[in-house]
Structure formats: C-alpha cells, structure tokens
Design a protein around this motif. Structure first.
Motif, PDB file in Angstrom:
ATOM      1  N   ILE A 170      19.587 -30.014 -38.868  1.00 12.34           N
ATOM      2  CA  ILE A 170      19.305 -30.646 -37.580  1.00 12.34           C
ATOM      3  C   ILE A 170      19.021 -29.561 -36.550  1.00 12.34           C
ATOM      4  O   ILE A 170      19.795 -28.604 -36.424  1.00 12.34           O
ATOM      5  CB  ILE A 170      20.497 -31.504 -37.110  1.00 12.34           C
ATOM      6  N   TYR A 171      17.930 -29.730 -35.833  1.00 16.51           N
ATOM      7  CA  TYR A 171      17.622 -28.868 -34.684  1.00 16.51           C
ATOM      8  C   TYR A 171      17.796 -29.719 -33.436  1.00 16.51           C
ATOM      9  O   TYR A 171      17.084 -30.704 -33.244  1.00 16.51           O
ATOM     10  CB  TYR A 171      16.198 -28.326 -34.777  1.00 16.51           C
ATOM     11  N   LEU A 172      18.760 -29.347 -32.618  1.00 14.20           N
ATOM     12  CA  LEU A 172      19.008 -30.031 -31.355  1.00 14.20           C
ATOM     13  C   LEU A 172      18.318 -29.237 -30.248  1.00 14.20           C
ATOM     14  O   LEU A 172      18.618 -28.061 -30.052  1.00 14.20           O
ATOM     15  CB  LEU A 172      20.508 -30.106 -31.073  1.00 14.20           C
ATOM     16  N   LEU A 173      17.425 -29.887 -29.547  1.00  7.26           N
ATOM     17  CA  LEU A 173      16.680 -29.244 -28.461  1.00  7.26           C
ATOM     18  C   LEU A 173      17.039 -29.914 -27.148  1.00  7.26           C
ATOM     19  O   LEU A 173      16.880 -31.134 -27.016  1.00  7.26           O
ATOM     20  CB  LEU A 173      15.176 -29.355 -28.720  1.00  7.26           C
ATOM     21  N   ARG A 174      17.526 -29.126 -26.211  1.00  7.09           N
ATOM     22  CA  ARG A 174      17.741 -29.663 -24.867  1.00  7.09           C
ATOM     23  C   ARG A 174      16.394 -29.681 -24.165  1.00  7.09           C
ATOM     24  O   ARG A 174      15.627 -28.709 -24.241  1.00  7.09           O
ATOM     25  CB  ARG A 174      18.732 -28.802 -24.082  1.00  7.09           C
ATOM     26  N   HIS A 175      16.085 -30.774 -23.504  1.00  6.43           N
ATOM     27  CA  HIS A 175      14.814 -30.885 -22.780  1.00  6.43           C
ATOM     28  C   HIS A 175      14.647 -29.703 -21.831  1.00  6.43           C
ATOM     29  O   HIS A 175      15.612 -29.025 -21.464  1.00  6.43           O
ATOM     30  CB  HIS A 175      14.746 -32.208 -22.012  1.00  6.43           C
ATOM     31  N   GLU A 177       7.033 -26.879 -14.308  1.00  9.19           N
ATOM     32  CA  GLU A 177       6.165 -25.963 -15.059  1.00  9.19           C
ATOM     33  C   GLU A 177       7.019 -25.038 -15.928  1.00  9.19           C
ATOM     34  O   GLU A 177       6.705 -24.799 -17.088  1.00  9.19           O
ATOM     35  CB  GLU A 177       5.283 -25.145 -14.118  1.00  9.19           C
ATOM     36  N   SER A 178       8.119 -24.535 -15.376  1.00  7.57           N
ATOM     37  CA  SER A 178       9.039 -23.688 -16.162  1.00  7.57           C
ATOM     38  C   SER A 178       9.600 -24.457 -17.348  1.00  7.57           C
ATOM     39  O   SER A 178       9.745 -23.902 -18.443  1.00  7.57           O
ATOM     40  CB  SER A 178      10.195 -23.199 -15.295  1.00  7.57           C
ATOM     41  N   GLY A 179       9.919 -25.732 -17.133  1.00  3.02           N
ATOM     42  CA  GLY A 179      10.439 -26.559 -18.205  1.00  3.02           C
ATOM     43  C   GLY A 179       9.450 -26.737 -19.339  1.00  3.02           C
ATOM     44  O   GLY A 179       9.823 -26.700 -20.518  1.00  3.02           O
ATOM     45  N   PRO A 187      21.329 -23.732 -21.886  1.00  2.68           N
ATOM     46  CA  PRO A 187      20.235 -23.768 -20.918  1.00  2.68           C
ATOM     47  C   PRO A 187      19.148 -24.774 -21.297  1.00  2.68           C
ATOM     48  O   PRO A 187      19.020 -25.145 -22.468  1.00  2.68           O
ATOM     49  CB  PRO A 187      19.686 -22.342 -20.936  1.00  2.68           C
ATOM     50  N   THR A 188      18.402 -25.191 -20.305  1.00  2.00           N
ATOM     51  CA  THR A 188      17.277 -26.084 -20.587  1.00  2.00           C
ATOM     52  C   THR A 188      16.340 -25.388 -21.571  1.00  2.00           C
ATOM     53  O   THR A 188      16.158 -24.173 -21.540  1.00  2.00           O
ATOM     54  CB  THR A 188      16.532 -26.460 -19.293  1.00  2.00           C
ATOM     55  N   ILE A 194      14.332 -32.792 -35.997  1.00  2.00           N
ATOM     56  CA  ILE A 194      14.444 -32.264 -34.637  1.00  2.00           C
ATOM     57  C   ILE A 194      14.869 -33.422 -33.752  1.00  2.00           C
ATOM     58  O   ILE A 194      14.310 -34.517 -33.843  1.00  2.00           O
ATOM     59  CB  ILE A 194      13.098 -31.710 -34.127  1.00  2.00           C
ATOM     60  N   ALA A 195      15.838 -33.164 -32.877  1.00  2.00           N
ATOM     61  CA  ALA A 195      16.298 -34.174 -31.921  1.00  2.00           C
ATOM     62  C   ALA A 195      16.252 -33.575 -30.525  1.00  2.00           C
ATOM     63  O   ALA A 195      16.845 -32.531 -30.271  1.00  2.00           O
ATOM     64  CB  ALA A 195      17.706 -34.623 -32.250  1.00  2.00           C
ATOM     65  N   VAL A 196      15.550 -34.251 -29.619  1.00  4.24           N
ATOM     66  CA  VAL A 196      15.470 -33.814 -28.228  1.00  4.24           C
ATOM     67  C   VAL A 196      16.440 -34.668 -27.424  1.00  4.24           C
ATOM     68  O   VAL A 196      16.330 -35.892 -27.393  1.00  4.24           O
ATOM     69  CB  VAL A 196      14.037 -33.938 -27.663  1.00  4.24           C
ATOM     70  N   SER A 197      17.391 -33.991 -26.782  1.00  5.37           N
ATOM     71  CA  SER A 197      18.413 -34.706 -26.044  1.00  5.37           C
ATOM     72  C   SER A 197      18.740 -33.955 -24.751  1.00  5.37           C
ATOM     73  O   SER A 197      17.883 -33.270 -24.200  1.00  5.37           O
ATOM     74  CB  SER A 197      19.649 -34.906 -26.937  1.00  5.37           C
ATOM     75  N   HIS A 198      19.976 -34.069 -24.313  1.00  2.20           N
ATOM     76  CA  HIS A 198      20.424 -33.587 -23.003  1.00  2.20           C
ATOM     77  C   HIS A 198      21.666 -32.717 -23.165  1.00  2.20           C
ATOM     78  O   HIS A 198      22.314 -32.734 -24.214  1.00  2.20           O
ATOM     79  CB  HIS A 198      20.716 -34.784 -22.092  1.00  2.20           C
ATOM     80  N   ARG A 199      22.021 -32.014 -22.115  1.00  2.00           N
ATOM     81  CA  ARG A 199      23.127 -31.061 -22.185  1.00  2.00           C
ATOM     82  C   ARG A 199      24.425 -31.679 -22.704  1.00  2.00           C
ATOM     83  O   ARG A 199      24.995 -31.201 -23.677  1.00  2.00           O
ATOM     84  CB  ARG A 199      23.391 -30.425 -20.822  1.00  2.00           C
TER      85      ARG A 199
END
Length: 173
Positions: free
Chosen positions: A4-9, A30-32, A163-164, A134-139
C-alpha cells in the motif's frame, strides 16, 4: 502480500486560513500540484499498480488525477479514505480547534480517533484484494493508520510529520 502506498494530498490553496474539512472548493495550490507530481514520479518506478483509490474530497481527487495521469491509472473514489469529520469547526480559523483536537472518543464537532482508526482499518481490509495499491487521503486518517501499525499511542499524533504530498509505503502479509 499487499503493498500500500499512502499519499497525502498536496498543499491546498487556503488564503483565508480556515478549517476547510469537507467544504467544497478547496483545491491544490501550485506548490501542491508540484508536490503531487514529485510523488507521482517516485511512484512511477514502483509499480505496477492494481488500483488508485482516493478520498471523495476535491483536493484528494485532484491529487489522484495527477498521479493517475502520470501512471495511466483511473482514480476510484473510496469514501473510507475521507478526511476527519470536523463539521463542528468548518469555516472557522485553525485557532478555534481544541487541544488536542482528536481524542479517542471525539470532542463535540470532531470525529474521534476510534472512528477514524476503525474506518481506515476497514479500508485496509478491503485493499487486501490488491497486490499493489495507491491511496490518496489526508493527514489524520493516514496518521491514525501509521500509529496503529506502529503500535504507538494517540498522544503521538501531533508529533508525526506528514507533509502535504508525502508518500508512505506499507507491506502487509
């Protein structure tokens, strides 16, 4: 085994500095977008991937779209990956949050750690159908899951650095 790859937005454009929680209209800065593009580049050498799942919130879906474009994957919305419910504080300045803002059973207007942990563990159980996801979620949802896996107490939540645009890899037997 499931990887599992957890990615914070990525970083959110929030010039008013308010708690946006589940409010619509909060998209990546833009940085995000650059943070997520960097994560997508890192992921591009780790596949192949069976699925790209994302929280239903705009900032996560936008992040998943960047990753999906880079990896030729179509993001699928997974409600269990949503941000902590902070509906009692949405629209207020961050200074309005109680300290600590997440407790085991919750404070009025904020989802508790027990609920957050349970839904993330339920998501992991469903993710075991994949070899690599891959899962995109939050802090906070990501942090709760990491604390659970590490066997660490809730009082370490504030100390976790997530970090984001950060990417976290887990291998489940």
């Amino acid at each position: 085994m499931t990887t599992i790859y957890l990615l914070r937005h990525g970083e959110v454009h929030n010039p008013a500095g308010i708690i946006y929680g589940h409010l619509p209209g909060y998209r990546l800065s833009e940085s995000g977008r650059l943070e997520v593009a960097t994560a997508a580049q890192s992921l591009s050498v780790r596949g192949p991937f069976d699925a790209l799942l994302t929280s239903p919130l705009e900032r996560a879906q936008e992040s998943a779209g960047i990753v999906g474009q880079r990896l030729d994957l179509t993001p699928v919305v997974e409600p269990l990956l949503a941000e902590t419910d902070v509906s009692g504080y949405q629209g207020q300045p961050f200074a309005a949050l109680p300290t600590p803002y997440i407790t085991e059973d919750g404070v009025p207007g904020i989802e508790g750690a027990a609920s957050l942990r349970a839904r993330m563990i339920a998501w992991v159980a469903s993710a075991r159908q994949y070899d690599c996801v891959i899962a995109v979620s939050h802090r906070d949802p990501i942090a709760m899951l990491l604390l659970h896996w590490m066997g660490k107490p809730l009082n370490l939540l504030a100390e976790l650095t997530l970090p984001t645009g950060s990417l976290h890899e887990a291998h489940l037997d």
